[in-house]
Design a protein around this motif. Sequence first.
Motif, PDB file in Angstrom:
ATOM      1  N   GLY A 236      -6.740  -2.351  -6.798  1.00 56.64           N
ATOM      2  CA  GLY A 236      -6.335  -2.953  -8.054  1.00 56.64           C
ATOM      3  C   GLY A 236      -4.978  -3.628  -7.953  1.00 56.64           C
ATOM      4  O   GLY A 236      -4.073  -3.135  -7.284  1.00 56.64           O
ATOM      5  N   ARG A 237      -4.827  -4.737  -8.649  1.00 51.71           N
ATOM      6  CA  ARG A 237      -3.592  -5.524  -8.569  1.00 51.71           C
ATOM      7  C   ARG A 237      -2.380  -4.763  -9.097  1.00 51.71           C
ATOM      8  O   ARG A 237      -1.251  -5.047  -8.711  1.00 51.71           O
ATOM      9  N   THR A 238      -2.598  -3.780  -9.973  1.00 51.18           N
ATOM     10  CA  THR A 238      -1.484  -3.045 -10.572  1.00 51.18           C
ATOM     11  C   THR A 238      -1.232  -1.695  -9.904  1.00 51.18           C
ATOM     12  O   THR A 238      -0.421  -0.909 -10.384  1.00 51.18           O
ATOM     13  N   GLU A 239      -1.887  -1.412  -8.798  1.00 51.98           N
ATOM     14  CA  GLU A 239      -1.697  -0.132  -8.113  1.00 51.98           C
ATOM     15  C   GLU A 239      -0.419  -0.126  -7.279  1.00 51.98           C
ATOM     16  O   GLU A 239      -0.041  -1.155  -6.695  1.00 51.98           O
ATOM     17  N   ILE A 240       0.197   1.048  -7.170  1.00 51.11           N
ATOM     18  CA  ILE A 240       1.359   1.154  -6.281  1.00 51.11           C
ATOM     19  C   ILE A 240       0.935   0.980  -4.822  1.00 51.11           C
ATOM     20  O   ILE A 240       1.746   0.597  -3.972  1.00 51.11           O
ATOM     21  N   MET A 241      -0.336   1.225  -4.517  1.00 49.23           N
ATOM     22  CA  MET A 241      -0.830   1.092  -3.147  1.00 49.23           C
ATOM     23  C   MET A 241      -1.475  -0.270  -2.880  1.00 49.23           C
ATOM     24  O   MET A 241      -2.190  -0.448  -1.898  1.00 49.23           O
TER      25      MET A 241
END
Length: 302
Positions: A236-241
């Motif tokens: 996902g574009r908003t993941e920290i990873m």
Amino acid sequence: MSWQRGVLNLILRLTEKRYLARVVDPDALRARFHRRARLFFPPPRGVQVTAVPGGLWLGGASAASGAGPVILYFHGGAFVFGAPETHKGLAARLAQLAGLPVLMPVYRLAPEHPFPAALEDARVAYETLLARGVAPGQIVLGGDSAGGGLALALLGDLCARGADRPAGCFAFSPLSDLTFSGASLQANVACDVMLPAERTQDMAQMYLQGADPRDSRASPLFAGFAGAGPVWLTVGRTEIMLDDTRRMAAHLRGQGVTVAEVIAGDLPHVWPFFWRYLPEGEATLRALAGWIRQRVAPSAGS
């Protein structure tokens, strides 16, 4: 994007992210995850789940005894929690859509069993499939989060040892870099709805316990992949990873590996886990199932 995505993101931010930010007892974390998985994430109807020594087979009465194409799937949980039982809903749906059995092996968890215990167990699971007559070209490796990183680490380990490579490998939101040097770890600290960035080092140290985070068996971002088959990655574009996938994809391509890289919108960490409630999760599993069928050409699909 579906309306369910917004509801799920809010629930995860208010519950899971807050819980993960404060929990310190691995046993409490494991017990809670098992309870919630049993209640909310059961396998779909019609998919047989067969317990065998060392794991679960999913996907039909003959899955545990056959020698045909198979998905070897490693569950997530930061190498600290999770089990085949907690992830059988996700794996069973994938088995159903791909028309293939899935083997979910048990691997030892940290802190009781630190690195490289998980990789050793992953290698044993792969070698067990080979020993029962499954050809390397009939095996697709996969996993989510830490399990996705484990699948990639196993692929790198096979390449390093010159062993028989599988047909392909896929990973949902994989943990590929235990040095946590990706820019998204800070850039997405507020917008990630599930993972608290401040706990990454705690979880990694439970697993590493002094081992070098740049060891390619722990962080596949630093592994060699010469001769590896195609790899499918999503995050996902908003993941920290986010950067664990972006940099992993670039690293693989730099070594001549064919990569399908899917960067999704505002979706939670390992969103296919929520396929029953989230249309985007179901859609991602369907897309992946098609990719897998192209790799191993099963005789029948669902």
